[in-house]
Design a protein around this motif. Structure first.
Motif, PDB file in Angstrom:
ATOM      1  N   LYS A  89      60.213  75.024  71.551  1.00 59.09           N
ATOM      2  CA  LYS A  89      60.999  75.974  70.766  1.00 59.09           C
ATOM      3  C   LYS A  89      62.426  75.486  70.523  1.00 59.09           C
ATOM      4  CE  LYS A  89      60.351  79.431  73.599  1.00 59.09           C
ATOM      5  NZ  LYS A  89      59.520  78.718  74.608  1.00 59.09           N
ATOM      6  N   GLN A  90      62.868  74.516  71.322  1.00 60.04           N
ATOM      7  CA  GLN A  90      64.251  74.044  71.217  1.00 60.04           C
ATOM      8  C   GLN A  90      64.355  72.534  71.046  1.00 60.04           C
ATOM      9  OE1 GLN A  90      65.879  75.507  74.900  1.00 60.04           O
ATOM     10  NE2 GLN A  90      65.889  77.634  74.236  1.00 60.04           N
ATOM     11  N   MET A  91      63.259  71.868  70.766  1.00 64.27           N
ATOM     12  CA  MET A  91      63.308  70.404  70.710  1.00 64.27           C
ATOM     13  C   MET A  91      64.120  69.929  69.497  1.00 64.27           C
ATOM     14  SD  MET A  91      59.409  69.443  69.575  1.00 64.27           S
ATOM     15  CE  MET A  91      58.642  70.196  68.125  1.00 64.27           C
ATOM     16  N   PRO A  92      64.730  68.764  69.618  1.00 63.11           N
ATOM     17  CA  PRO A  92      65.510  68.231  68.501  1.00 63.11           C
ATOM     18  C   PRO A  92      64.593  67.787  67.366  1.00 63.11           C
ATOM     19  CG  PRO A  92      65.324  66.611  70.246  1.00 63.11           C
ATOM     20  CD  PRO A  92      64.739  67.879  70.795  1.00 63.11           C
ATOM     21  N   ASP A  93      65.187  67.481  66.224  1.00 62.65           N
ATOM     22  CA  ASP A  93      64.421  66.999  65.079  1.00 62.65           C
ATOM     23  C   ASP A  93      63.907  65.598  65.383  1.00 62.65           C
ATOM     24  OD1 ASP A  93      63.354  66.270  62.669  1.00 62.65           O
ATOM     25  OD2 ASP A  93      65.082  66.889  61.467  1.00 62.65           O
TER      26      ASP A  93
ATOM     27  N   TYR B 237      51.301  79.981  75.289  1.00 64.22           N
ATOM     28  CA  TYR B 237      52.347  80.048  76.306  1.00 64.22           C
ATOM     29  C   TYR B 237      53.544  80.867  75.835  1.00 64.22           C
ATOM     30  CZ  TYR B 237      49.751  76.505  78.870  1.00 64.22           C
ATOM     31  OH  TYR B 237      48.772  75.839  79.547  1.00 64.22           O
ATOM     32  N   SER B 238      53.554  81.255  74.567  1.00 63.00           N
ATOM     33  CA  SER B 238      54.603  82.138  74.067  1.00 63.00           C
ATOM     34  C   SER B 238      54.430  83.520  74.690  1.00 63.00           C
ATOM     35  CB  SER B 238      54.515  82.261  72.541  1.00 63.00           C
ATOM     36  OG  SER B 238      54.635  81.001  71.916  1.00 63.00           O
ATOM     37  N   GLU B 239      55.500  84.071  75.211  1.00 65.71           N
ATOM     38  CA  GLU B 239      55.415  85.382  75.863  1.00 65.71           C
ATOM     39  C   GLU B 239      55.613  86.530  74.876  1.00 65.71           C
ATOM     40  OE1 GLU B 239      57.441  85.871  79.602  1.00 65.71           O
ATOM     41  OE2 GLU B 239      57.581  83.703  79.882  1.00 65.71           O
ATOM     42  N   THR B 240      56.214  86.240  73.721  1.00 69.38           N
ATOM     43  CA  THR B 240      56.477  87.273  72.722  1.00 69.38           C
ATOM     44  C   THR B 240      56.146  86.741  71.335  1.00 69.38           C
ATOM     45  OG1 THR B 240      58.767  86.579  72.342  1.00 69.38           O
ATOM     46  CG2 THR B 240      58.383  88.153  74.132  1.00 69.38           C
ATOM     47  N   VAL B 241      56.025  87.645  70.375  1.00 76.88           N
ATOM     48  CA  VAL B 241      55.791  87.237  68.990  1.00 76.88           C
ATOM     49  C   VAL B 241      56.982  86.436  68.476  1.00 76.88           C
ATOM     50  CG1 VAL B 241      55.443  88.052  66.629  1.00 76.88           C
ATOM     51  CG2 VAL B 241      54.223  89.152  68.517  1.00 76.88           C
TER      52      VAL B 241
ATOM     53  N   GLU C 132      58.871  84.367  70.213  1.00 71.98           N
ATOM     54  CA  GLU C 132      58.717  83.003  70.713  1.00 71.98           C
ATOM     55  C   GLU C 132      57.620  82.266  69.949  1.00 71.98           C
ATOM     56  OE1 GLU C 132      58.159  82.774  74.892  1.00 71.98           O
ATOM     57  OE2 GLU C 132      60.161  83.532  75.371  1.00 71.98           O
ATOM     58  N   LEU C 133      56.518  82.961  69.683  1.00 67.66           N
ATOM     59  CA  LEU C 133      55.424  82.365  68.923  1.00 67.66           C
ATOM     60  C   LEU C 133      55.896  81.955  67.535  1.00 67.66           C
ATOM     61  CD1 LEU C 133      52.372  81.725  68.714  1.00 67.66           C
ATOM     62  CD2 LEU C 133      52.042  84.084  67.919  1.00 67.66           C
ATOM     63  N   THR C 134      56.690  82.790  66.907  1.00 65.93           N
ATOM     64  CA  THR C 134      57.222  82.490  65.577  1.00 65.93           C
ATOM     65  C   THR C 134      58.098  81.245  65.603  1.00 65.93           C
ATOM     66  OG1 THR C 134      57.170  84.824  64.947  1.00 65.93           O
ATOM     67  CG2 THR C 134      58.627  83.384  63.688  1.00 65.93           C
ATOM     68  N   THR C 135      59.001  81.164  66.575  1.00 67.44           N
ATOM     69  CA  THR C 135      59.875  79.995  66.692  1.00 67.44           C
ATOM     70  C   THR C 135      59.069  78.725  66.918  1.00 67.44           C
ATOM     71  OG1 THR C 135      61.657  81.353  67.601  1.00 67.44           O
ATOM     72  CG2 THR C 135      61.787  78.992  67.996  1.00 67.44           C
ATOM     73  N   MET C 136      58.050  78.813  67.759  1.00 69.80           N
ATOM     74  CA  MET C 136      57.213  77.657  68.041  1.00 69.80           C
ATOM     75  C   MET C 136      56.508  77.178  66.775  1.00 69.80           C
ATOM     76  SD  MET C 136      54.435  77.313  71.125  1.00 69.80           S
ATOM     77  CE  MET C 136      55.657  77.650  72.398  1.00 69.80           C
ATOM     78  N   CYS C 137      55.935  78.098  66.011  1.00 73.16           N
ATOM     79  CA  CYS C 137      55.220  77.720  64.784  1.00 73.16           C
ATOM     80  C   CYS C 137      56.173  77.148  63.736  1.00 73.16           C
ATOM     81  CB  CYS C 137      54.464  78.926  64.224  1.00 73.16           C
ATOM     82  SG  CYS C 137      53.049  79.428  65.232  1.00 73.16           S
ATOM     83  N   GLU C 138      57.379  77.676  63.664  1.00 76.41           N
ATOM     84  CA  GLU C 138      58.366  77.143  62.731  1.00 76.41           C
ATOM     85  C   GLU C 138      58.762  75.720  63.106  1.00 76.41           C
ATOM     86  OE1 GLU C 138      60.478  81.387  61.460  1.00 76.41           O
ATOM     87  OE2 GLU C 138      61.384  80.120  63.001  1.00 76.41           O
ATOM     88  N   GLN C 139      58.885  75.451  64.382  1.00 73.78           N
ATOM     89  CA  GLN C 139      59.194  74.098  64.834  1.00 73.78           C
ATOM     90  C   GLN C 139      58.062  73.127  64.491  1.00 73.78           C
ATOM     91  OE1 GLN C 139      61.960  72.772  65.577  1.00 73.78           O
ATOM     92  NE2 GLN C 139      62.521  73.116  67.717  1.00 73.78           N
ATOM     93  N   ILE C 140      56.831  73.573  64.676  1.00 80.23           N
ATOM     94  CA  ILE C 140      55.685  72.730  64.347  1.00 80.23           C
ATOM     95  C   ILE C 140      55.689  72.392  62.855  1.00 80.23           C
ATOM     96  CG2 ILE C 140      53.155  72.654  64.229  1.00 80.23           C
ATOM     97  CD1 ILE C 140      53.235  74.518  66.753  1.00 80.23           C
ATOM     98  N   ARG C 141      55.895  73.412  62.032  1.00 80.74           N
ATOM     99  CA  ARG C 141      55.919  73.182  60.580  1.00 80.74           C
ATOM    100  C   ARG C 141      57.044  72.236  60.183  1.00 80.74           C
ATOM    101  NH1 ARG C 141      56.245  71.389  56.632  1.00 80.74           N
ATOM    102  NH2 ARG C 141      55.982  72.179  54.500  1.00 80.74           N
ATOM    103  N   ARG C 142      58.187  72.361  60.823  1.00 72.43           N
ATOM    104  CA  ARG C 142      59.345  71.522  60.494  1.00 72.43           C
ATOM    105  C   ARG C 142      59.066  70.042  60.737  1.00 72.43           C
ATOM    106  NH1 ARG C 142      64.505  70.207  63.133  1.00 72.43           N
ATOM    107  NH2 ARG C 142      63.826  71.203  65.055  1.00 72.43           N
ATOM    108  N   HIS C 143      58.133  69.750  61.643  1.00 78.58           N
ATOM    109  CA  HIS C 143      57.843  68.365  61.990  1.00 78.58           C
ATOM    110  C   HIS C 143      56.634  67.788  61.252  1.00 78.58           C
ATOM    111  CE1 HIS C 143      60.691  69.171  65.256  1.00 78.58           C
ATOM    112  NE2 HIS C 143      60.818  67.863  65.317  1.00 78.58           N
ATOM    113  N   LEU C 144      56.092  68.533  60.309  1.00 83.37           N
ATOM    114  CA  LEU C 144      54.931  68.061  59.553  1.00 83.37           C
ATOM    115  C   LEU C 144      55.300  67.686  58.127  1.00 83.37           C
ATOM    116  CD1 LEU C 144      52.031  70.461  60.570  1.00 83.37           C
ATOM    117  CD2 LEU C 144      51.974  67.967  60.710  1.00 83.37           C
ATOM    118  N   GLU C 145      54.675  66.610  57.650  1.00 83.08           N
ATOM    119  CA  GLU C 145      54.743  66.296  56.234  1.00 83.08           C
ATOM    120  C   GLU C 145      53.989  67.373  55.455  1.00 83.08           C
ATOM    121  OE1 GLU C 145      56.388  63.984  54.865  1.00 83.08           O
ATOM    122  OE2 GLU C 145      56.656  62.329  56.278  1.00 83.08           O
TER     123      GLU C 145
END
Length: 250
Positions: free
Chosen positions: A95-99, A114-118, A120-133
């Motif tokens: 959820k906090q990893m650098p680019d 492992y997300s405890e809240t929606v 946290e889940l949202t932040t995690m998914c946004e990070q995943i998308r940010r790292h994909l072509e």
């Protein structure tokens, strides 16, 4: 979450050697991932690097592993020093990893639950998308959101069990115990409905969401079958506690 895995890092590593994880989990995961030749791959929640190394050995051009647990990353880096494959590892909260740049694929053998809240889940998914072509795939194994709590049983023969306090709600803690050798270790994940996962993924910029139940390697080692017996996998496959999830970056 780092603390719970720091304390069980070695046991969790050894658990990957079980027949279930080898012939169901690993086989199912790589069936979903497909050909990785020449691809750049980000492995999130990489643990001690089991799948990270395998992706590189299967032909991925660049593989980076990220995990929140320093103890897990230490085990992964020990393996890299022992047998250099050119895999990079980073200890960070997803959820906090650098680019880290853009990748052809992001994979995770267990992460979202492992997300405890929606939030946290949202932040995690946004990070995943940010790292994909654009058009890149996200492939993960996840807690099965469709499994009824009444079916959280019958896994002792596979060396684990799971429980949840009723009534199960969004964000309910699901407790797992697992046997590694003669040791029992425990960890927690969290429940979200399928509709919640899909809503969050779409809002993060994903489409083409597909859920896929686990399967079993059609050609297991005969010595393993002799050890565990024919039909060993059926109870697990008929009542899968986890599921595969695949989607694409829009």
């Amino acid at each position: 979450m780092a603390a719970q895995y720091d304390s069980i890092a070695e046991q969790y590593r050894r658990s990957k050697e079980s027949p279930l994880r080898r012939y169901v989990e690993s086989w199912s995961f790589f069936e979903l991932i497909g050909d990785v030749s020449g691809k750049s791959i980000l492995d999130l929640g990489c643990g001690e690097g089991f799948y990270t190394r395998e992706l590189r050995m299967r032909g991925a051009a660049r593989v980076t592993g990220v995990d929140i647990s320093p103890a897990m990353i230490d085990l992964a880096q020990q393996q890299e020093r022992h047998r250099p494959l050119g895999v990079e590892y980073l200890c960070a909260d997803v959820k906090q990893m650098p680019d880290l740049g853009r990748f052809d694929m992001v994979v995770a053998a267990y992460l979202l639950h492992y997300s405890e809240t929606v939030s946290e889940l949202t932040t995690m998914c946004e990070q995943i998308r940010r790292h994909l072509e654009p058009g890149g795939r996200f492939v993960t194994l996840n807690e099965n959101p469709d499994q009824s709590p009444a079916c959280y049983s019958g896994y002792e023969q596979y060396g684990f069990g799971k429980t949840v306090e009723l009534p199960r709600r969004e964000g309910s803690t699901i407790g797992y115990w697992m046997i590694s050798g003669r040791e029992v270790f425990r960890f927690n994940v969290y429940h979200f409905e399928r509709s919640t996962y899909e809503r969050v993924l779409v809002s993060a910029g994903f489409g083409g969401i597909e859920w896929s139940p686990p399967g079993v390697d059609p050609d297991p080692d005969p010595a393993v079958i002799e050890q565990v017996g024919e039909g060993y996998w059926q109870g697990y496959l008929q009542n899968p506690p986890v599921t595969g999830l695949v989607c694409r970056a829009c």
